[in-house]
Write an enzyme that holds these catalytic residues in place. Structure first.
Site, PDB file in Angstrom:
ATOM      1  N   TYR A  77       0.831  -1.205   0.000  1.00 63.89           N
ATOM      2  CA  TYR A  77       0.000   0.000   0.000  1.00 63.89           C
ATOM      3  C   TYR A  77       0.866   1.255   0.000  1.00 63.89           C
ATOM      4  O   TYR A  77       0.606   2.205  -0.741  1.00 63.89           O
ATOM      5  CB  TYR A  77      -0.918  -0.005   1.230  1.00 63.89           C
ATOM      6  CG  TYR A  77      -1.985   1.056   1.165  1.00 63.89           C
ATOM      7  CD1 TYR A  77      -3.270   0.751   0.715  1.00 63.89           C
ATOM      8  CD2 TYR A  77      -1.716   2.369   1.534  1.00 63.89           C
ATOM      9  CE1 TYR A  77      -4.254   1.717   0.638  1.00 63.89           C
ATOM     10  CE2 TYR A  77      -2.701   3.350   1.455  1.00 63.89           C
ATOM     11  CZ  TYR A  77      -3.966   3.019   1.010  1.00 63.89           C
ATOM     12  OH  TYR A  77      -4.932   3.985   0.937  1.00 63.89           O
ATOM     13  N   PHE A 129      -7.299  19.600 -24.476  1.00 63.78           N
ATOM     14  CA  PHE A 129      -8.006  18.367 -24.802  1.00 63.78           C
ATOM     15  C   PHE A 129      -9.353  18.334 -24.056  1.00 63.78           C
ATOM     16  O   PHE A 129      -9.542  19.053 -23.088  1.00 63.78           O
ATOM     17  CB  PHE A 129      -7.157  17.134 -24.488  1.00 63.78           C
ATOM     18  CG  PHE A 129      -7.764  15.906 -25.093  1.00 63.78           C
ATOM     19  CD1 PHE A 129      -7.865  15.792 -26.462  1.00 63.78           C
ATOM     20  CD2 PHE A 129      -8.303  14.904 -24.306  1.00 63.78           C
ATOM     21  CE1 PHE A 129      -8.492  14.695 -27.045  1.00 63.78           C
ATOM     22  CE2 PHE A 129      -8.915  13.807 -24.872  1.00 63.78           C
ATOM     23  CZ  PHE A 129      -9.005  13.702 -26.248  1.00 63.78           C
ATOM     24  N   ASP A 130     -10.280  17.499 -24.517  1.00 69.03           N
ATOM     25  CA  ASP A 130     -11.643  17.565 -23.963  1.00 69.03           C
ATOM     26  C   ASP A 130     -11.724  17.265 -22.480  1.00 69.03           C
ATOM     27  O   ASP A 130     -12.430  17.947 -21.738  1.00 69.03           O
ATOM     28  CB  ASP A 130     -12.617  16.679 -24.764  1.00 69.03           C
ATOM     29  CG  ASP A 130     -12.288  15.208 -24.664  1.00 69.03           C
ATOM     30  OD1 ASP A 130     -11.102  14.874 -24.527  1.00 69.03           O
ATOM     31  OD2 ASP A 130     -13.212  14.374 -24.743  1.00 69.03           O
ATOM     32  N   ASP A 220       0.521  19.665 -20.622  1.00 69.09           N
ATOM     33  CA  ASP A 220      -0.213  18.421 -20.742  1.00 69.09           C
ATOM     34  C   ASP A 220       0.700  17.585 -21.625  1.00 69.09           C
ATOM     35  O   ASP A 220       0.758  17.760 -22.839  1.00 69.09           O
ATOM     36  CB  ASP A 220      -1.575  18.692 -21.393  1.00 69.09           C
ATOM     37  CG  ASP A 220      -2.356  17.417 -21.636  1.00 69.09           C
ATOM     38  OD1 ASP A 220      -1.746  16.329 -21.569  1.00 69.09           O
ATOM     39  OD2 ASP A 220      -3.571  17.498 -21.905  1.00 69.09           O
ATOM     40  N   ALA A 222       1.133  14.353 -22.489  1.00 68.22           N
ATOM     41  CA  ALA A 222       0.810  12.998 -22.949  1.00 68.22           C
ATOM     42  C   ALA A 222       1.718  12.524 -24.095  1.00 68.22           C
ATOM     43  O   ALA A 222       2.154  11.382 -24.126  1.00 68.22           O
ATOM     44  CB  ALA A 222      -0.658  12.941 -23.380  1.00 68.22           C
ATOM     45  N   LYS A 263      -0.022   7.132 -23.309  1.00 66.21           N
ATOM     46  CA  LYS A 263       0.452   7.516 -24.643  1.00 66.21           C
ATOM     47  C   LYS A 263       1.963   7.287 -24.726  1.00 66.21           C
ATOM     48  O   LYS A 263       2.413   6.164 -24.947  1.00 66.21           O
ATOM     49  CB  LYS A 263       0.096   8.981 -24.935  1.00 66.21           C
ATOM     50  CG  LYS A 263      -1.356   9.180 -25.315  1.00 66.21           C
ATOM     51  CD  LYS A 263      -2.241   9.379 -24.131  1.00 66.21           C
ATOM     52  CE  LYS A 263      -3.637   9.817 -24.486  1.00 66.21           C
ATOM     53  NZ  LYS A 263      -4.507   9.843 -23.322  1.00 66.21           N
ATOM     54  N   HIS A 454     -19.846  12.396 -26.055  1.00 65.81           N
ATOM     55  CA  HIS A 454     -19.422  11.454 -27.100  1.00 65.81           C
ATOM     56  C   HIS A 454     -19.324  10.022 -26.594  1.00 65.81           C
ATOM     57  O   HIS A 454     -19.577   9.078 -27.328  1.00 65.81           O
ATOM     58  CB  HIS A 454     -18.089  11.886 -27.706  1.00 65.81           C
ATOM     59  CG  HIS A 454     -17.009  12.147 -26.713  1.00 65.81           C
ATOM     60  ND1 HIS A 454     -17.050  13.211 -25.842  1.00 65.81           N
ATOM     61  CD2 HIS A 454     -15.871  11.477 -26.437  1.00 65.81           C
ATOM     62  CE1 HIS A 454     -15.972  13.198 -25.089  1.00 65.81           C
ATOM     63  NE2 HIS A 454     -15.237  12.150 -25.406  1.00 65.81           N
TER      64      HIS A 454
HETATM   65  C1  P70 Z   1      -7.080  10.253 -26.917  1.00 63.65           C
HETATM   66  C2  P70 Z   1      -7.304  10.180 -25.426  1.00 63.65           C
HETATM   67  C3  P70 Z   1      -6.445  11.600 -23.684  1.00 63.65           C
HETATM   68  C4  P70 Z   1      -5.740  12.784 -23.265  1.00 63.65           C
HETATM   69  C5  P70 Z   1      -5.022  13.581 -24.180  1.00 63.65           C
HETATM   70  C6  P70 Z   1      -4.388  14.744 -23.748  1.00 63.65           C
HETATM   71  C7  P70 Z   1      -3.617  15.605 -24.687  1.00 63.65           C
HETATM   72  C8  P70 Z   1      -5.131  14.340 -21.563  1.00 63.65           C
HETATM   73  C9  P70 Z   1      -5.780  13.174 -21.924  1.00 63.65           C
HETATM   74  C10 P70 Z   1      -6.493  12.381 -20.870  1.00 63.65           C
HETATM   75  C11 P70 Z   1      -8.756  10.168 -25.036  1.00 63.65           C
HETATM   76  C12 P70 Z   1      -9.659   9.467 -25.964  1.00 63.65           C
HETATM   77  C13 P70 Z   1     -10.315  10.186 -26.945  1.00 63.65           C
HETATM   78  C14 P70 Z   1     -11.145   9.546 -27.846  1.00 63.65           C
HETATM   79  C15 P70 Z   1     -11.292   8.185 -27.760  1.00 63.65           C
HETATM   80  C16 P70 Z   1     -10.634   7.469 -26.773  1.00 63.65           C
HETATM   81  C17 P70 Z   1      -9.809   8.106 -25.881  1.00 63.65           C
HETATM   82  N1  P70 Z   1      -6.636  11.340 -24.875  1.00 63.65           N
HETATM   83  N2  P70 Z   1      -4.469  15.084 -22.465  1.00 63.65           N
HETATM   84  O1  P70 Z   1      -7.264   9.237 -27.564  1.00 63.65           O
HETATM   85  O2  P70 Z   1      -5.737  11.285 -20.523  1.00 63.65           O
HETATM   86  O3  P70 Z   1      -7.155   9.335 -21.167  1.00 63.65           O
HETATM   87  O4  P70 Z   1      -5.231   9.077 -19.600  1.00 63.65           O
HETATM   88  O5  P70 Z   1      -7.280  10.242 -18.871  1.00 63.65           O
HETATM   89  O6  P70 Z   1      -4.926  13.250 -25.471  1.00 63.65           O
HETATM   90  O7  P70 Z   1      -6.700  11.305 -27.445  1.00 63.65           O
HETATM   91  P1  P70 Z   1      -6.395   9.911 -20.008  1.00 63.65           P
END
Ligand code: P70
Length: 464
Positions: A77, A129-130, A220, A222, A263, A454
């Site tokens: 833990y 990002f969304d 960010d 990723a 990623k 979505h």
């Molecule tokens: C993607 C996935 C996640 C993401 C990101 C950036 C630049 C943060 C995150 C969140 C999400 C996705 C979109 C459509 C379909 C499936 C999945 N991106 N910042 O594919 O990270 O997912 O680990 O919480 O691109 O772009 P996390």
């Protein structure tokens, strides 16, 4: 724009040790399935998909070394030794002394934003990002887009379309005042802008402006390694610098970052926040306990932490990055050759098809790019994803559709998973869709969830 690469450069620096069979289905079967799931490809089961280009997130193939790391997971833990390996990898590669692991990127965003954002604050950045935007809005802040205008011009060849416009940024700072801006966010690479990189020069300039106004700068991160690869390829003075050095310099300009390790760290699950400041670390660690878990595991198993630590080193290998991004460009060029409108230049992790341009007879309120993702599945069992109107969502204040200027279908390439033969399947399918595109009919909502719609919405054809 990107330098010519030899076959040796493009070739994968690995051989395949394990394979997973995937299923080819018939058009009739797919017709039935897509109807059953309300024309939302997120609801398809993976058994019904031949080639899955939904995302590059958490779907990469781990290496033998990462799998070996899984076996030495220290499942305790508090104080797992794998956490210390991760912390050391982050310090070594990125230069940040403090790391808070989280279950994935959005966990990191949630914890950081809860610590930093107050109601009415603004977070300027390059097309957040969304999930990033949703977390800022969840804390009653506003995500303000200050990306350069070129990002909205699919034909314009700009080597660093993810760049921030310094004039727009300064205006936002003056409008809100530095007290209302908890941090500036640079997304590397800029996913919502088409997987476009940000130049080192731009990062440095944003850093200087942030310092001048006393505002922290976060990334960010990723796809930080892919961003570094583009800097090496395209930016003067970086041609001969190792990726590690480029990453080191990029990171030296930031106060911290959120990372979706799914990623560029090539793992199936995981994320972290990294920072320089001890006080911020303490606040994030405390907030993290509430949402993610004790700060030496953060919602992950010890084995996951080990896979991230090892994956971070693999993700910054030049030979790997070159072959990976070449594959994206192979697909993009294949589509261009048959006249499919895509976002230029081709980004790092994905090819983005301009849905509005490809299906001009479908109004944006009937979701052309989402419709195209349905057609691609029907044609070939390939799953792409809309990065457009449905993803953008409604304005939280007015409830109105936001109708983004870029409405795209993203074909996202998992790391180390598919071959170029798979990419050829996508090109052939798009060619077949092109031949019958005028007969394609748009979609409308059958069920529309209030946030991140979505993922869970269902739709029907407008002529049904
Ligand atoms: C993607 C996935 C996640 C993401 C990101 C950036 C630049 C943060 C995150 C969140 C999400 C996705 C979109 C459509 C379909 C499936 C999945 N991106 N910042 O594919 O990270 O997912 O680990 O919480 O691109 O772009 P996390």
């Amino acid at each position: 724009m990107t330098k010519k690469l030899s076959a040796m450069d493009r070739a994968e620096p690995f051989k395949i040790k394990v394979v997973e069979f995937i299923k080819k289905t018939t058009r009739d079967y797919r017709e039935k399935k897509i109807k059953e799931v309300g024309y939302n490809v997120f609801f398809l089961t993976s058994d019904d998909i031949f080639i899955d280009l939904l995302t590059d997130s958490g779907v990469g193939a781990m290496s033998d070394n990462q799998w070996a790391g899984i076996m030495v997971g220290d499942e305790t833990y508090a104080g797992s030794r794998n956490f210390y390996h991760l912390k050391e990898a982050v310090r070594d590669i990125m230069g940040f002394p403090y790391t808070v692991p989280t279950h994935q990127g959005r966990g990191a965003e949630n914890v950081l934003d809860r610590v930093l954002i107050r109601e009415g604050d603004a977070v300027p950045g390059n097309k957040h990002f969304d999930t990033t935007k949703a977390h800022i809005e969840d804390k009653k802040g506003t995500a303000v887009d200050v990306t350069i205008d070129e990002v909205y011009e699919p034909e314009t060849l700009h080597p660093f379309k993810g760049n921030l416009d310094l004039k727009k940024l300064e205006k936002v700072i003056q409008k809100y005042g530095k007290e209302r801006i908890p941090y500036i966010l640079i997304t590397i690479t800029c996913n919502s802008g088409g997987g476009q990189p940000v130049s080192m020069e731009n990062i440095r300039q944003v850093h200087e402006m942030a310092r001048e106004y006393g505002i922290p700068l976060f990334y960010d991160a990723a796809r930080f390694a892919e961003n570094a690869w583009f800097i090496k390829q395209r930016e003067k003075g970086y041609e001969d610098r190792p990726i590690r050095e480029i990453v080191g310099e990029m990171m030296s300009y930031a106060d911290g970052l959120t990372m979706s390790a799914k990623k560029d760290a090539i793992v199936n699950i995981g994320g972290f926040i990294a920072m320089r400041d001890k006080e911020l670390y303490q606040k994030c660690a405390a907030m993290g306990v509430l949402f993610e878990g004790f700060p030496t595991y953060g919602g992950l198993a010890g084995r996951d932490l080990e896979a991230i630590a090892r994956g971070l080193y693999e993700g910054i290998r030049l030979d790997y990055l070159t072959s990976r991004i070449s594959q994206t460009h192979y697909l993009g060029n294949g589509l261009k050759d048959i006249g499919i409108p895509i976002i230029n230049p081709i980004g790092g992790h994905a090819v983005y098809v301009d849905g509005k341009k490809f299906l001009p007879h479908i109004p944006q309120t009937q979701f052309p790019s989402w419709t195209l993702s349905v057609e691609l599945y029907l044609e070939s069992g390939v799953r792409g994803v809309e990065i457009g109107t449905i993803l953008e969502g409604r304005d939280p204040k007015t409830g109105k559709e936001r109708l983004p200027r870029l409405d795209m279908m993203r074909l996202t390439i998992p790391r180390r998973v598919y071959t170029n033969n798979h990419m050829d399947v996508v090109v052939e399918a798009m060619e077949a869709i092109k031949a019958r595109k005028d007969d394609i009919v748009g979609l409308r909502f059958d069920y529309e969830p209030p946030v991140l719609r979505h993922f869970l919405c269902t739709l029907e054809r407008v002529n049904e």
